[in-house]
Write a protein that holds these residues in place. Structure first.
Motif, PDB file in Angstrom:
ATOM      1  N   ALA A  38     -72.439  51.519 104.598  1.00  0.00           N
ATOM      2  CA  ALA A  38     -72.054  50.898 103.064  1.00  0.00           C
ATOM      3  C   ALA A  38     -72.725  51.425 101.637  1.00  0.00           C
ATOM      4  O   ALA A  38     -72.802  51.210 100.842  1.00  0.00           O
ATOM      5  N   LEU A  39     -73.747  52.374 102.032  1.00  0.00           N
ATOM      6  CA  LEU A  39     -74.533  53.722 101.091  1.00  0.00           C
ATOM      7  C   LEU A  39     -73.068  53.409 100.354  1.00  0.00           C
ATOM      8  O   LEU A  39     -72.858  54.101  99.204  1.00  0.00           O
ATOM      9  N   ILE A  40     -72.574  54.371 101.865  1.00  0.00           N
ATOM     10  CA  ILE A  40     -70.768  55.635 101.003  1.00  0.00           C
ATOM     11  C   ILE A  40     -70.174  55.022 100.365  1.00  0.00           C
ATOM     12  O   ILE A  40     -69.511  55.362  99.520  1.00  0.00           O
ATOM     13  N   LEU A  41     -69.701  53.027 101.347  1.00  0.00           N
ATOM     14  CA  LEU A  41     -68.618  52.839 100.342  1.00  0.00           C
ATOM     15  C   LEU A  41     -69.626  52.282  98.971  1.00  0.00           C
ATOM     16  O   LEU A  41     -68.391  52.332  98.310  1.00  0.00           O
ATOM     17  N   ALA A  42     -70.860  51.541  98.815  1.00  0.00           N
ATOM     18  CA  ALA A  42     -71.336  50.718  97.521  1.00  0.00           C
ATOM     19  C   ALA A  42     -70.494  52.485  96.371  1.00  0.00           C
ATOM     20  O   ALA A  42     -70.520  52.337  95.201  1.00  0.00           O
ATOM     21  N   TRP A  43     -71.240  53.382  96.939  1.00  0.00           N
ATOM     22  CA  TRP A  43     -71.327  55.321  95.797  1.00  0.00           C
ATOM     23  C   TRP A  43     -69.407  55.146  95.383  1.00  0.00           C
ATOM     24  O   TRP A  43     -69.737  55.661  94.315  1.00  0.00           O
ATOM     25  N   VAL A  44     -68.873  55.194  96.707  1.00  0.00           N
ATOM     26  CA  VAL A  44     -67.641  55.608  96.453  1.00  0.00           C
ATOM     27  C   VAL A  44     -66.871  53.913  95.284  1.00  0.00           C
ATOM     28  O   VAL A  44     -66.107  54.029  94.193  1.00  0.00           O
ATOM     29  N   LEU A  45     -66.964  52.853  96.009  1.00  0.00           N
ATOM     30  CA  LEU A  45     -66.700  51.702  94.345  1.00  0.00           C
ATOM     31  C   LEU A  45     -67.688  52.125  93.164  1.00  0.00           C
ATOM     32  O   LEU A  45     -66.796  51.972  92.177  1.00  0.00           O
ATOM     33  N   SER A  46     -68.609  52.787  93.251  1.00  0.00           N
ATOM     34  CA  SER A  46     -69.486  52.428  92.111  1.00  0.00           C
ATOM     35  C   SER A  46     -68.326  53.744  90.721  1.00  0.00           C
ATOM     36  O   SER A  46     -68.628  53.190  89.796  1.00  0.00           O
ATOM     37  N   ILE A  47     -67.709  54.966  91.927  1.00  0.00           N
ATOM     38  CA  ILE A  47     -66.719  55.447  90.821  1.00  0.00           C
ATOM     39  C   ILE A  47     -65.961  55.177  90.605  1.00  0.00           C
ATOM     40  O   ILE A  47     -65.429  55.394  89.217  1.00  0.00           O
ATOM     41  N   VAL A  48     -65.055  55.215  91.596  1.00  0.00           N
ATOM     42  CA  VAL A  48     -64.094  53.626  91.370  1.00  0.00           C
ATOM     43  C   VAL A  48     -64.016  53.250  90.442  1.00  0.00           C
ATOM     44  O   VAL A  48     -62.757  53.287  89.538  1.00  0.00           O
ATOM     45  N   PHE A  49     -65.214  52.254  90.388  1.00  0.00           N
ATOM     46  CA  PHE A  49     -64.833  51.400  89.326  1.00  0.00           C
ATOM     47  C   PHE A  49     -64.994  51.705  87.235  1.00  0.00           C
ATOM     48  O   PHE A  49     -64.835  50.943  86.592  1.00  0.00           O
ATOM     49  N   THR A  50     -66.278  52.697  87.695  1.00  0.00           N
ATOM     50  CA  THR A  50     -66.596  53.057  86.584  1.00  0.00           C
ATOM     51  C   THR A  50     -65.789  53.898  85.922  1.00  0.00           C
ATOM     52  O   THR A  50     -66.041  54.318  84.560  1.00  0.00           O
ATOM     53  N   ASN A  51     -64.785  54.469  86.935  1.00  0.00           N
ATOM     54  CA  ASN A  51     -64.239  55.704  86.345  1.00  0.00           C
ATOM     55  C   ASN A  51     -63.644  55.059  85.177  1.00  0.00           C
ATOM     56  O   ASN A  51     -63.147  56.416  84.123  1.00  0.00           O
ATOM     57  N   PRO A  52     -62.545  54.577  85.411  1.00  0.00           N
ATOM     58  CA  PRO A  52     -61.772  54.175  83.809  1.00  0.00           C
ATOM     59  C   PRO A  52     -62.415  53.199  82.537  1.00  0.00           C
ATOM     60  O   PRO A  52     -62.785  54.486  81.584  1.00  0.00           O
ATOM     61  N   ILE A  53     -63.956  52.987  82.709  1.00  0.00           N
ATOM     62  CA  ILE A  53     -64.729  53.010  81.823  1.00  0.00           C
ATOM     63  C   ILE A  53     -65.480  53.776  81.212  1.00  0.00           C
ATOM     64  O   ILE A  53     -65.196  54.101  80.197  1.00  0.00           O
ATOM     65  N   GLN A  54     -66.001  55.596  81.785  1.00  0.00           N
ATOM     66  CA  GLN A  54     -65.940  57.153  81.878  1.00  0.00           C
ATOM     67  C   GLN A  54     -65.244  57.221  81.019  1.00  0.00           C
ATOM     68  O   GLN A  54     -65.166  58.406  80.046  1.00  0.00           O
ATOM     69  N   ARG A  55     -63.527  57.206  81.220  1.00  0.00           N
ATOM     70  CA  ARG A  55     -62.703  57.857  80.448  1.00  0.00           C
ATOM     71  C   ARG A  55     -62.560  56.978  79.302  1.00  0.00           C
ATOM     72  O   ARG A  55     -62.262  57.703  77.842  1.00  0.00           O
ATOM     73  N   ILE A  56     -62.654  55.985  79.167  1.00  0.00           N
ATOM     74  CA  ILE A  56     -62.882  55.082  77.521  1.00  0.00           C
ATOM     75  C   ILE A  56     -64.100  55.986  77.056  1.00  0.00           C
ATOM     76  O   ILE A  56     -64.113  56.055  75.144  1.00  0.00           O
ATOM     77  N   GLU A  57     -64.951  55.674  77.303  1.00  0.00           N
ATOM     78  CA  GLU A  57     -66.328  56.832  76.972  1.00  0.00           C
ATOM     79  C   GLU A  57     -66.043  57.793  76.137  1.00  0.00           C
ATOM     80  O   GLU A  57     -66.051  58.191  74.847  1.00  0.00           O
ATOM     81  N   ASN A  58     -64.979  58.766  77.309  1.00  0.00           N
ATOM     82  CA  ASN A  58     -64.724  60.209  76.642  1.00  0.00           C
ATOM     83  C   ASN A  58     -63.521  60.508  75.138  1.00  0.00           C
ATOM     84  O   ASN A  58     -63.936  61.111  74.378  1.00  0.00           O
ATOM     85  N   SER A  59     -62.431  59.211  75.362  1.00  0.00           N
ATOM     86  CA  SER A  59     -61.982  59.080  74.241  1.00  0.00           C
ATOM     87  C   SER A  59     -62.639  58.532  73.317  1.00  0.00           C
ATOM     88  O   SER A  59     -62.135  58.794  72.076  1.00  0.00           O
ATOM     89  N   ILE A  60     -63.671  57.896  73.174  1.00  0.00           N
ATOM     90  CA  ILE A  60     -64.601  57.357  72.193  1.00  0.00           C
ATOM     91  C   ILE A  60     -65.382  58.665  71.681  1.00  0.00           C
ATOM     92  O   ILE A  60     -65.616  59.363  70.573  1.00  0.00           O
ATOM     93  N   THR A  61     -65.899  59.133  72.108  1.00  0.00           N
ATOM     94  CA  THR A  61     -66.063  61.001  72.435  1.00  0.00           C
ATOM     95  C   THR A  61     -65.636  61.455  71.399  1.00  0.00           C
ATOM     96  O   THR A  61     -66.439  61.973  70.360  1.00  0.00           O
TER      97      THR A  61
END
Length: 495
Positions: free
Chosen positions: A202-225
């Motif tokens: 569960a911890l491994i899955l949660a970590w992987v999914l947290s990265i997968v789910f937030t990567n697109p938002i991170q890309r948007i944040e990078n674009s804004i930066t």
């Protein structure tokens, strides 16, 4: 240093990645723990129930053996010494006790132990559960490490009533539950092992999914930066990055790019506006400076020439004043809080008044003004601002018309809107220019506009006024054939 550390920890706790990690981890771990406890309890309960069922089956076999062996038919001395049948029955009971791994006692009605697979045969039983059994009631008791049963052996005295039955004795059995404790320990160990593996998963899955789910938002944040740092974004590269993202993220990316484009356009428009304002305000001043220098540089000029120069300076001053006035009006109209004084007015009368006012200008160019009114129109408008719309459109139609031309103004309505059309037979507007005619300071023919004294803001102000009335304005034109402006405004003002 400590404050920075606290801020970093607080930032991590507030981050979407951490919250996704916690939510996914809890979503897996909590059901896992609950299901593990449930499985453990159900398995242990089933095991104990199965054991008890086996105990009861063994009790049935032992009871049948005792009843068929006539244990209670003879005196105590006979049972102990001479009855071969009883000895054989004792052997059977002992065999059953070993087979079912239990202790068996046979106690007569006087609490005397006739048989014990242990070592208490010949003694008197003082067990409380035995005394209750001698009262004729079947007894059972479960302890931490054992299960006890007392089964009465009764005969009927000729009546079917329980009160008329005679209790010959009881059969006491005791079964060990130590293997239940062993089973429980082993089961709990397996549940802990499985639960630990699932928690790690569960911890491994949660970590992987947290990265997968937030990567697109991170890309948007990078674009804004990147934008905030004035870096250029490659549109094709940005779309390639997000094409496999979630549809919601793709929509956010598209909306964000559209917002950036609008902001970029607005910035360019503002820069162009400032440049145009500077140019438009500077041009009359430059002209006046040249004219004034010319007057100062020449001595003994004829009075007529002085008058001509002063008239030119006066025209430039008027032009400067018109530009400033139109700029102030445009700024007021662009404010979201700009007041619109709505009242119910006769649109026909407004149009007729404007046409009468502009008739002398039209006659100076031999232009005919035609008014086509299809029906009386009463609408909710700001009378002064709407009059400005009519004035701007008709005046432009006269200015940019050919000599001996016509300007036709038509007014019509339906159940929801009224329509104002202004058509001229003038020079027309190219298709490319039609898209920009409502821009501030845009001119189709800059030289001719300056000759007519226009500020380049009239149509921009007109569009702002129409927009404030929740209406629309469109232009249709062909070069050399004339231009038609169509205004549509609701009859009832919508707040």
């Amino acid at each position: 240093m400590k404050k920075n550390l606290i801020d970093k920890i607080r930032s991590v706790l507030k981050s979407l990645k951490f919250r996704v990690f916690i939510i996914v981890a809890l979503a897996v771990i909590v059901p896992t723990l609950v299901s593990s406890i449930f499985i453990y309890q159900v398995a242990l309960k089933n095991y104990i129930e199965k054991k008890i069922e086996n105990f009861e089956n063994a009790n049935t076999v032992i009871r049948n053996t005792v009843e068929n062996g006539h244990f209670f038919d003879e005196t105590v001395e006979d049972v102990e010494t001479t009855n071969n049948a009883v000895l054989q029955n004792n052997a059977k009971i002992e065999h059953l006790a070993k087979a079912h791994q239990c202790r068996v006692q046979i106690v007569n009605a006087k609490s005397y132990i006739l048989y014990d697979s242990g070592s208490e045969a010949g003694k008197t039983s003082v067990a409380k559960i035995v005394r209750k059994g001698l009262a004729g009631k079947k007894q059972s008791a479960q302890y931490y490490d054992a299960m006890e049963y007392v089964i009465p052996v009764v005969i009927s005295s000729g009546s079917s009533d329980a009160e008329n039955q005679i209790v010959l004795g009881v059969i006491y059995t005791r079964y060990s539950l130590k293997d239940v404790d062993v089973y429980s320990t082993n089961l709990l160990r397996y549940v802990h092992m499985a639960g630990s593996l699932l928690v790690i998963f569960a911890l491994i899955l949660a970590w992987v999914l947290s990265i997968v789910f937030t990567n697109p938002i991170q890309r948007i944040e990078n674009s804004i930066t990147e934008i905030s740092q004035a870096k250029n974004i490659d549109k094709a590269q940005e779309e390639a990055k997000t094409k496999n993202d979630y549809s919601e993220v793709m929509e956010i990316s598209r909306d964000f790019r559209a917002l950036v484009n609008r902001l970029t356009t607005q910035v360019r428009s503002q820069q162009e506006f400032v440049s145009n304002v500077s140019h438009e305000l500077k041009t009359p001043i430059t002209s006046m400076k040249i004219l004034a220098d010319s007057l100062l540089g020449q001595q003994g000029m004829p009075e007529e020439l002085y008058q001509e120069f002063l008239q030119d300076i006066s025209k430039e001053i008027d032009r400067e004043n018109n530009i400033i006035t139109d700029l102030l009006e445009l700024v007021r109209m662009e404010k979201s809080t700009a007041e619109v004084n709505i009242s119910s007015v006769n649109i026909n009368e407004i149009v007729e008044t404007i046409l009468r006012r502009l008739k002398p200008i039209a006659e100076s160019k031999n232009i005919e003004l035609i008014f086509e009114s299809f029906r009386p129109v009463i609408a909710d408008v700001d009378e002064i601002k709407f009059a400005s719309v009519v004035n701007n459109l008709v005046e432009n139609a006269i200015k940019y018309n050919n000599t001996d031309g016509t300007v036709t103004t038509s007014l019509n309505s339906d159940h929801q809107y009224f329509y104002l059309k202004v058509t001229d037979t003038g020079i027309g507007i190219s298709e490319e220019a039609q898209e920009r005619v409502f821009e501030r300071f845009f001119r189709v023919d800059k030289a001719r506009t300056r000759e007519t004294g226009g500020s380049g803001l009239g149509l921009a102000i007109t569009k702002e006024i129409v927009d404030k009335h929740h209406g629309s304005i469109k232009v249709h034109s062909k070069e050399g054939e004339g231009t038609t402006f169509t205004v549509r405004i609701p009859l009832k003002y919508i707040k």
